[in-house]
Design a protein around this motif. Structure first.
Motif, short mmCIF file in Angstrom:
data_model
loop_
_atom_site.label_atom_id
_atom_site.label_comp_id
_atom_site.label_asym_id
_atom_site.label_seq_id
_atom_site.Cartn_x
_atom_site.Cartn_y
_atom_site.Cartn_z
N PRO A 96 12.74 -2.12 -8.58
CA PRO A 96 13.10 -2.00 -7.14
C PRO A 96 14.28 -2.76 -6.66
CG PRO A 96 11.29 -3.47 -7.30
CD PRO A 96 11.46 -3.32 -8.44
N PHE A 108 6.25 0.09 -15.62
CA PHE A 108 6.51 -1.24 -14.94
C PHE A 108 6.38 -1.92 -16.27
CE2 PHE A 108 5.50 1.35 -11.50
CZ PHE A 108 6.69 1.41 -10.74
N ARG A 162 -0.66 -5.12 -10.51
CA ARG A 162 -0.12 -3.86 -10.26
C ARG A 162 -0.90 -2.50 -10.64
NH1 ARG A 162 6.17 -5.76 -9.49
NH2 ARG A 162 5.77 -6.83 -7.59
N LEU A 179 -3.89 -2.20 -8.73
CA LEU A 179 -3.27 -1.78 -7.47
C LEU A 179 -3.13 -0.23 -7.62
CD1 LEU A 179 -3.06 -2.65 -4.40
CD2 LEU A 179 -0.68 -2.97 -5.07
N ASP A 201 4.91 1.57 5.37
CA ASP A 201 5.03 0.33 4.99
C ASP A 201 5.94 0.10 4.05
OD1 ASP A 201 2.79 -0.35 6.95
OD2 ASP A 201 1.70 -0.99 5.11
N VAL A 202 6.37 0.98 3.40
CA VAL A 202 7.40 0.66 2.35
C VAL A 202 8.84 1.45 2.66
CG1 VAL A 202 8.14 1.09 -0.12
CG2 VAL A 202 5.84 0.78 0.59
N ARG A 257 -4.64 0.55 4.56
CA ARG A 257 -4.51 -0.84 4.57
C ARG A 257 -5.53 -1.87 4.33
NH1 ARG A 257 -0.50 -2.05 9.59
NH2 ARG A 257 1.67 -1.72 8.71
N ARG A 260 -5.89 -3.99 1.04
CA ARG A 260 -6.10 -5.45 1.41
C ARG A 260 -7.40 -5.90 0.64
NH1 ARG A 260 -4.83 -6.91 7.23
NH2 ARG A 260 -3.06 -5.68 6.59
N LEU A 268 -7.17 -6.30 -2.98
CA LEU A 268 -5.90 -7.15 -3.37
C LEU A 268 -6.67 -8.40 -3.42
CD1 LEU A 268 -3.18 -7.02 -4.19
CD2 LEU A 268 -2.36 -7.66 -1.90
N ARG A 280 0.58 -5.46 9.05
CA ARG A 280 1.35 -5.12 7.52
C ARG A 280 0.87 -6.41 6.65
NH1 ARG A 280 6.99 -2.66 6.72
NH2 ARG A 280 7.75 -4.63 7.26
N ASP A 281 0.59 -6.16 5.71
CA ASP A 281 0.48 -7.29 4.53
C ASP A 281 1.54 -7.33 3.77
OD1 ASP A 281 -0.12 -8.60 2.29
OD2 ASP A 281 -2.44 -8.26 2.67
N GLU A 294 2.40 -9.10 1.18
CA GLU A 294 2.40 -8.91 -0.52
C GLU A 294 2.03 -7.70 -0.83
OE1 GLU A 294 -0.29 -11.71 -1.75
OE2 GLU A 294 0.01 -11.11 -4.09
N LEU A 295 0.95 -7.12 -0.08
CA LEU A 295 0.41 -5.58 -0.50
C LEU A 295 1.87 -4.65 -0.52
CD1 LEU A 295 -1.54 -3.47 -1.17
CD2 LEU A 295 -1.98 -3.33 1.63
N THR A 296 2.57 -4.92 0.57
CA THR A 296 3.94 -4.06 0.84
C THR A 296 4.94 -4.20 -0.42
OG1 THR A 296 3.61 -4.14 3.19
CG2 THR A 296 5.59 -3.53 2.53
N GLU A 297 5.19 -5.40 -0.63
CA GLU A 297 5.92 -5.63 -2.00
C GLU A 297 5.32 -5.04 -2.97
OE1 GLU A 297 6.79 -9.48 -4.68
OE2 GLU A 297 5.90 -9.87 -2.79
N HIS A 298 4.07 -5.21 -3.31
CA HIS A 298 3.64 -4.49 -4.61
C HIS A 298 3.80 -3.03 -4.46
CE1 HIS A 298 2.15 -7.87 -6.67
NE2 HIS A 298 1.21 -8.23 -5.54
N LEU A 299 3.53 -2.19 -3.30
CA LEU A 299 3.55 -0.88 -3.08
C LEU A 299 5.03 -0.62 -3.29
CD1 LEU A 299 1.29 -0.22 0.08
CD2 LEU A 299 0.90 0.60 -2.24
N ARG A 300 6.08 -1.50 -2.79
CA ARG A 300 7.34 -0.96 -2.98
C ARG A 300 7.82 -1.31 -4.40
NH1 ARG A 300 9.59 -4.12 0.93
NH2 ARG A 300 9.77 -2.63 2.16
N ALA A 301 7.20 -1.91 -5.20
CA ALA A 301 7.37 -1.99 -6.71
C ALA A 301 6.93 -0.96 -7.47
CB ALA A 301 6.77 -3.35 -7.20
N LEU A 302 5.95 -0.49 -6.83
CA LEU A 302 5.20 1.02 -7.59
C LEU A 302 5.75 2.15 -7.40
CD1 LEU A 302 1.26 0.04 -7.02
CD2 LEU A 302 2.48 0.12 -9.12
#
Lengths: 196, 125
Positions: free
Chosen positions: A10, A122, A132, A135, A154-155, A182, A186, A189, B12-13, B15-23
């Motif tokens: 990313p 990845f 990941r 996830l 969120d992203v 979420r 969560r 996670l 918003r979480d 850490e979760l957002t960071e993982h989602l962004r990476a995915l």
């Protein structure tokens, strides 16, 4: 020290800045059949279109298919587009529909096979990779719409109203989908953190 | 509080957002986007050719549809004409009854009670 740039790392994506007045001219030119104008519109919007598609489908290949299909649909419908509308929002709706079509066509049957496909791009350190991977598996289990809503909100930073418009759902539904997605992810996670 | 933060537990979480962004991260390689641009335009060009083919087909389809409509109208009018002729002939065949049939009805009643003598008239007192 050498820096290896992985294709799927990313990074900040270089966005083509919005130039509405200029864009209107491009749209009018594309409507007159000027291919170069349509090509510029594609160049300008393809990254955002990709992120919309990628939020809905489960892998990169499907996202690219959705983007191509979306632009083709947009090209065919271009003469019906009113230049006073927001081109981006109109295009995103078309791309989202194309992505949802692909998702419907490719119903996941083997839940074990898919996470490997999703995570295959990845190459992260072991723990993060495992996190990941799992996830991604959880994300794949979410209904396509919820997956799309959480990623787009969120992203990608879209607002509920924009997401609702894009996916053809009421704003309140987008909100409740986000809440469900979420809390589901969560929860997972939290469980993963204690495992990994 | 905006609409974006309203509602229960809609936080918003990170850490979760960071993982989602990476995915879901888009490819970073600029060459990929050049390639995608070319593939999109190629797909559009291919679709345009298909569209042109369909446009010709659509014109043919319209002509065919008009021809079928005309055929239907002609066939319908012919059928109605034929039916009118049949009706007229049936009517004429009914009213032009042959002459030798009539005496039979004249001599015999249609019902037994109509026969002569079936109802004897009372004699003079």
């Amino acid at each position: 020290m050498t820096t290896m740039v992985l294709p799927w790392t990313p990074t900040t994506v270089r966005m083509v800045p919005d130039r509405p007045a200029d864009e209107r001219e491009l749209i009018l030119a594309a409507q007159r059949g000027e291919e170069a104008a349509f090509g510029t519109l594609v160049l300008r919007h393809q990254r955002r279109a990709y992120t919309v598609a990628r939020a809905i489908v489960l892998n990169h290949e499907d996202a690219e298919d959705a983007v191509q299909e979306g632009f083709l649909h947009a090209y065919r419908a271009l003469e019906r587009f009113r230049p006073d509308q927001a081109f981006g929002a109109w295009l995103h709706r078309i791309v989202a529909n194309a992505a949802l079509d692909i998702t419907r066509r490719r119903k996941v049957r083997d839940a074990d096979e898919l996470p490997e496909t999703v995570a295959s791009h990845f190459r992260d350190p072991a723990e993060t990779a495992e996190l990941r991977r799992r996830l991604a598996a959880a994300l794949a289990e979410l209904p396509a719409r919820q997956r799309a809503v959480i990623t787009l909100h969120d992203v990608e930073g879209f607002r509920h109203a924009e997401i609702g418009q894009m996916l053809g759902i009421p704003e309140g539904t987008a909100r409740s989908d986000l809440h469900y997605a979420r809390s589901h992810l969560r929860q997972l996670l939290g469980a993963l953190r204690s495992d990994v | 509080m905006t609409d974006e933060t309203r509602g229960p537990a809609l936080h918003r979480d990170d850490e979760l957002t960071e993982h989602l962004r990476a995915l879901t991260a888009p490819p970073a390689d600029p060459a990929y986007w050049d390639g995608l641009h070319a593939r999109i335009l190629a797909r559009v060009a291919q679709g345009r050719e298909e569209g042109e083919w369909w446009a010709v087909s659509e014109r043919t389809y319209r002509v065919g549809l008009m021809a079928a409509g005309l055929t239907l109208i002609v066939a319908g009018s012919l059928w109605m004409r034929a039916r009118a002729i049949e009706t007229r002939m049936a009517y004429e065949s009914q009213i032009e009854t042959p002459a030798d049939v009539q005496p039979v009805f004249a001599r015999r009643g249609l019902f037994d009670d109509d026969r002569p003598g079936a109802h004897p008239t009372p004699g003079p007192r």
